[in-house]
Motif scaffolding. Structure first.
Motif, short mmCIF file in Angstrom:
data_model
loop_
_atom_site.label_atom_id
_atom_site.label_comp_id
_atom_site.label_asym_id
_atom_site.label_seq_id
_atom_site.Cartn_x
_atom_site.Cartn_y
_atom_site.Cartn_z
N UNK A 170 -18.74 -11.28 -27.45
CA UNK A 170 -17.29 -11.45 -27.45
C UNK A 170 -16.76 -11.24 -28.86
N UNK A 171 -15.46 -11.00 -28.98
CA UNK A 171 -14.89 -10.66 -30.29
C UNK A 171 -14.65 -11.88 -31.16
N UNK A 172 -14.21 -12.99 -30.57
CA UNK A 172 -13.88 -14.15 -31.39
C UNK A 172 -14.82 -15.31 -31.11
N UNK A 173 -15.04 -16.09 -32.12
CA UNK A 173 -15.93 -17.24 -32.02
C UNK A 173 -15.34 -18.31 -31.10
N UNK A 174 -14.02 -18.47 -31.13
CA UNK A 174 -13.37 -19.50 -30.32
C UNK A 174 -13.58 -19.25 -28.83
N UNK A 175 -13.42 -17.98 -28.42
CA UNK A 175 -13.59 -17.68 -27.00
C UNK A 175 -15.05 -17.83 -26.58
N UNK A 176 -15.99 -17.54 -27.48
CA UNK A 176 -17.40 -17.72 -27.16
C UNK A 176 -17.71 -19.20 -26.95
N UNK A 177 -17.20 -20.05 -27.82
CA UNK A 177 -17.43 -21.48 -27.66
C UNK A 177 -16.72 -22.02 -26.41
N UNK A 178 -15.55 -21.48 -26.11
CA UNK A 178 -14.85 -21.90 -24.90
C UNK A 178 -15.66 -21.55 -23.66
N UNK A 179 -16.25 -20.34 -23.66
CA UNK A 179 -17.06 -19.93 -22.51
C UNK A 179 -18.27 -20.82 -22.34
N UNK A 180 -18.97 -21.12 -23.42
CA UNK A 180 -20.20 -21.92 -23.32
C UNK A 180 -19.89 -23.39 -23.04
N UNK A 181 -18.88 -23.95 -23.71
CA UNK A 181 -18.64 -25.39 -23.63
C UNK A 181 -17.74 -25.81 -22.47
N UNK A 182 -16.74 -24.98 -22.14
CA UNK A 182 -15.75 -25.39 -21.15
C UNK A 182 -15.92 -24.69 -19.80
N UNK A 183 -16.05 -23.36 -19.82
CA UNK A 183 -16.02 -22.59 -18.58
C UNK A 183 -17.36 -22.65 -17.85
N UNK A 184 -18.45 -22.43 -18.55
CA UNK A 184 -19.77 -22.34 -17.90
C UNK A 184 -20.20 -23.62 -17.18
N UNK A 185 -19.95 -24.82 -17.71
CA UNK A 185 -20.36 -26.02 -16.96
C UNK A 185 -19.66 -26.18 -15.61
#
Length: 114
Positions: free
Chosen positions: A71-86
């Motif tokens: 992904x391009x931004x670090x914030x969206x990567x953390x959002x995907x791993x921490x918020x969306x994936x669970x």
């Protein structure tokens, strides 16, 4: 010329531009959770993001770094791993859907919502 063993769509772009386009669309999809784009671009970005979701669901350090790379931004990567994936633990694939919406006014291109 034959089309055997040629994967993906070219989208009228060079390879680096095409990779940047898919990465940007994936970033926007994670950030806004829904995007409207042309149908061929949607068909390209869905398998890309599905693979990132699979890596994000594992959640260990190596997979987190691969999601950051994808992904391009670090914030969206953390959002995907921490918020969306669970939230997506019930199934192994098929998290995204492509829904055809309308024809674009300027060039009559088919638009789709992911």
């Amino acid at each position: 010329m034959h089309r055997h063993q040629y994967k993906g769509r070219k989208l009228h772009r060079e390879r680096d531009q095409r990779e940047a386009l898919v990465k940007g669309l994936a970033d926007s999809l994670v950030k806004y959770e829904s995007i409207e784009t042309t149908l061929p671009k949607a068909k390209e970005v869905v398998p890309y993001v599905e693979k990132l979701i699979t890596k994000a669901k594992k959640g260990d350090l190596h997979n987190r770094r691969q999601v950051i790379k994808g992904l391009q931004t670090l914030e969206s990567a953390h959002k995907l791993v921490d918020d969306v994936a669970p939230k997506l633990t019930g199934r192994t694939s098929g998290h995204l859907r492509i829904e055809k919406t309308r024809m674009r006014r300027g060039d009559n291109a088919q638009l789709a919502r992911v």
